[in-house]
Design an enzyme around this catalytic site. Structure first.
Site, PDB file in Angstrom:
ATOM      1  N   HIS A 262      12.242  51.535  16.783  1.00  0.00           N
ATOM      2  CA  HIS A 262      13.048  52.202  15.754  1.00  0.00           C
ATOM      3  C   HIS A 262      13.133  51.365  14.489  1.00  0.00           C
ATOM      4  CE1 HIS A 262      15.524  54.871  18.682  1.00  0.00           C
ATOM      5  NE2 HIS A 262      14.552  55.559  18.122  1.00  0.00           N
ATOM      6  N   HIS A 271      12.935  45.322  20.516  1.00  0.00           N
ATOM      7  CA  HIS A 271      12.814  46.047  21.779  1.00  0.00           C
ATOM      8  C   HIS A 271      11.946  47.280  21.553  1.00  0.00           C
ATOM      9  CE1 HIS A 271      16.437  47.455  19.651  1.00  0.00           C
ATOM     10  NE2 HIS A 271      16.037  48.644  20.040  1.00  0.00           N
TER      11      HIS A 271
END
Ligand code: GTA
Length: 331
Positions: A262, A271
């Site tokens: 993201h 992550h």
């Protein structure tokens, strides 16, 4: 624990709600609701922050009568598990209750109450919740910002350093203090290693909504903005070993997975999201998700691609960043 400042990328945690000392075990903290929660009878709803009738997720703000501070309870009606619907289905037994609403010719309308074990509601409790958590779960008007490298360095980065969410849950996973039994795969290499485990948003059971998270061991990468040529090995490692572990455990091949990062993330420790391609998870849209294979390819073409590129991202009206960007005529 070692020098906390180094571990948190020197990021301030001024905004973090009153919370236990970090050297306490997460399971033995007397201030947290989580250590001895048995039911939700102590939760008093103060505000419905969001009621999404499509995803069937409701976010509630309130307080717990046995603990200080604000709390959030997020309830989600889960998808049907296909295994439960097939032959010898647990749904269609005489222990279930069928209430007739009406019928008309060949059409009948009913309310159906299957056995208790099929009626679970996936529940997330955040306590103590900060103002930033509450803002995040409210319905708000989104705006797109085209973030140039200059805007990132002069406005967004200073904001992230001051206002980001606490990363303790991430460090608890990396240090095997929480969710140890949920880890699907781990590569302990400090530079190229990572931990792969079910995401908070997944119940870990329903294959159709599969959602796992790979969290890197390296604590110095905040987001894709920090990625450079020497991170290609790490990213390929996540891609290859993550896909292999998921295929072995869940039988889904890499071509059935949506693997992405993201921008902006909510949590500034790198992550990677792994979701089932058929599942429309929150945050898969063009304005937020960057496919891992694209990211790898971009860095292979140009090692400092993510330091040079303009990256669009979403900011919401009540985010403090919205006001800062407005004041600087970026919005
Ligand atoms: N295993 O403790 C955790 C944990 N936490 C605190 C967050 N995550 C965790 N995973 C484990 N244990 O996918 C997961 C999050 C998320 C990822 C961080 O880490 O579930 P991100 O930094 O890119 O941030 O990813 P992102 O995508 O905004 O994630 P987040 O925070 O889930 O919010 C996205 C939207 O999803 C929310 O605005 C809300 O609409 C929805 N959402 C959030 N939480 C839930 C939930 N529990 N149930 C249903 N929907 C949710």
């Amino acid at each position: 624990m070692a020098d906390k400042k180094v571990e948190t990328n020197n990021l301030s945690d001024d905004h973090v709600a009153k919370k236990p000392k970090l050297d306490e075990s997460p399971d033995e903290n007397p201030h947290e609701i989580h250590s001895n929660i048995k039911d939700l009878s102590t939760f008093k709803v103060e505000k419905i922050l969001n009621n999404n009738t499509k995803s069937k997720i409701v976010c509630l703000q309130g307080t717990f009568s046995n603990a200080d501070g604000a709390g959030l309870v997020i309830l989600e009606k889960t998808a049907f598990e296909e295994d439960n619907l097939k032959c010898n289905s647990k749904y269609f037994t005489s222990s279930s209750y069928l209430k007739k609403i009406f019928h008309n010719d060949i059409y009948g309308n009913y309310e159906y109450f299957p056995v208790l074990e099929l009626n679970s509601i996936k529940t997330t409790v955040i306590h103590p919740a900060t103002e930033k958590h509450i803002e995040k779960y409210c319905v708000q008007n989104p705006y797109i910002v085209d973030e140039t490298p200059d805007v990132y360095q002069s406005i967004v980065l200073p904001y992230i350093i001051k206002e980001q969410f606490d990363l303790q849950w991430v460090y608890n996973i990396l240090e095997h203090k929480s969710e140890v039994d949920r880890i699907l795969f781990e590569d302990p290499d400090p530079k190229n290693g990572f931990v792969l485990l079910p995401d908070l948003k997944w119940n870990g059971i329903t294959l159709d909504t599969l959602y796992l998270l790979a969290i890197v061991n390296d604590r110095n990468i905040k987001s894709i903005r920090d990625l450079q040529g020497d991170h290609v090995r790490l990213l390929k490692n996540i891609y290859n070993k993550g896909c292999q572990a998921i295929e072995e455990k869940y039988g889904l091949t890499k071509s059935q997975l949506r693997i992405y990062l993201h921008y902006q993330p909510s949590f500034y420790h790198l992550h990677v999201h792994f979701t089932y391609l058929r599942h429309e998870a929150p945050g898969i849209h063009a304005e937020r998700a960057h496919l891992l294979s694209n990211v790898i390819s971009n860095i292979e073409l140009l090692a400092d691609y993510y330091q040079k590129v303009t990256l669009p991202f979403i900011v919401r009206e009540t985010d403090k960043l919205f006001k800062v960007l407005e004041d600087n005529n970026i919005l």
